[in-house]
Design an enzyme around this catalytic site. Sequence first.
Site, PDB file in Angstrom:
ATOM      1  CE1 TYR A 153      -1.645  -0.837 -18.160  1.00 39.32           C
ATOM      2  CE2 TYR A 153      -2.282  -2.244 -16.317  1.00 39.32           C
ATOM      3  CZ  TYR A 153      -1.579  -1.154 -16.807  1.00 39.32           C
ATOM      4  OH  TYR A 153      -0.842  -0.394 -15.957  1.00 39.32           O
ATOM      5  CD  GLU A 180      -2.426   7.182   3.260  1.00 42.67           C
ATOM      6  OE1 GLU A 180      -2.817   8.192   2.662  1.00 42.67           O
ATOM      7  OE2 GLU A 180      -1.261   7.034   3.670  1.00 42.67           O
ATOM      8  CE  LYS A 193       1.286   3.161  -6.634  1.00 40.56           C
ATOM      9  NZ  LYS A 193       1.895   4.231  -7.416  1.00 40.56           N
ATOM     10  CE  LYS A 243      -1.215   1.214  -8.956  1.00 43.53           C
ATOM     11  NZ  LYS A 243      -0.313   2.242  -9.216  1.00 43.53           N
ATOM     12  CB  SER A 254       1.011  -4.165 -14.886  1.00 44.32           C
ATOM     13  OG  SER A 254       1.751  -4.079 -13.682  1.00 44.32           O
TER      14      SER A 254
END
Length: 324
Positions: A314, A234, A195, A249, A275
């Site tokens: 979304y 990671e 992330k 992400k 978003s």
Amino acid sequence: MTFPAVRLQRYRQTPQIRKILAETFLDVRHLIMPLFIREGIVDKKPIPQLPNIFQQSIQTLLPEVERLANLGISTLLLFGIPLEKLPYPIGAFSKIGIIQQAIRLIKQEFPKMIVIADCCLCEYSADGHCGLYSNGQWMNDQTLELLKKIALSYAEEGVDIIAPSGMMDGMVRAIRQGLDEQGHTMVSIMSYAIKFASNFYGPFREAAGSVDVFKGDRRHHQVAYTQKKESIREALLDIEEGADYLMVKPGLPYLDILSELRSKTLLPLAAYQVSGEYAMIKAAAAAGILDEAAAFEETLIALRRAGADFIITYYADVYSQNIQ
Ligand code: PBG
């Protein structure tokens, strides 16, 4: 052989030929729809920065899930917005917490729906941090105990997949141990493995109600976007810790990371079209600059081509509606 004997345009002559040759597919089964559920509201509430996306209430939740199920959507990612954000975020693991209630209701009414729940403190804590933070000190290891509690509380309600999103060191191991100790050996973990500390999360913070409370930045735990090797590490660590699924992400600015990770692991991979990415295309479409459906399709295909098995977006519901 080369031109003039070879002409790649032969492959592109008709829609039918282009279709049988298409290498990358996007189907509704690849899409995961995020859902925000807010405590203490009755009607669903629009999120101005995320056109067409709403904060749902516990009352509007099931009709919304039914609508999504009817569109063929099989997987949801839940985020909770509690009534109160507390210094010690007990709402995150309370039996009557908003997400615990939501999981219970969805699994009762729609047992086949795959339910993923975000596992983080930032929506619940008064300071909006992803972990416990006190006197300028980051308390990674104490946070792990809380994440275990949150994960267990979700598992008890029948969640399918836990998605720790706080980028705490050791979070996957801690959650796996916590779940296994209590016999929840079949609950999966989708780690937000990579992330990035991104500028594309703005509208989400509005949706999750953490804009006002959170004054810092997340750079001491999220990965800097300058870091490729560190980000892959990671993910590799999360595999060793027992992650079942990995997530990258945001999506589009990180196709190189997704593609590199694809070549390094056999685990299922998800990409999160976040978003800000969604809002950007929506804004361009509203201004008449882009064809919304075509632009979304292209970005989603690009994520699949780079190696994503699943995409959290979304746009999942509208995409599914369009292909019906
Ligand atoms: C944090 C979390 C964030 C998002 C998902 N989980 C925000 C952040 O790290 O600030 C962002 C998702 C999006 O922008 O769509 N638990």
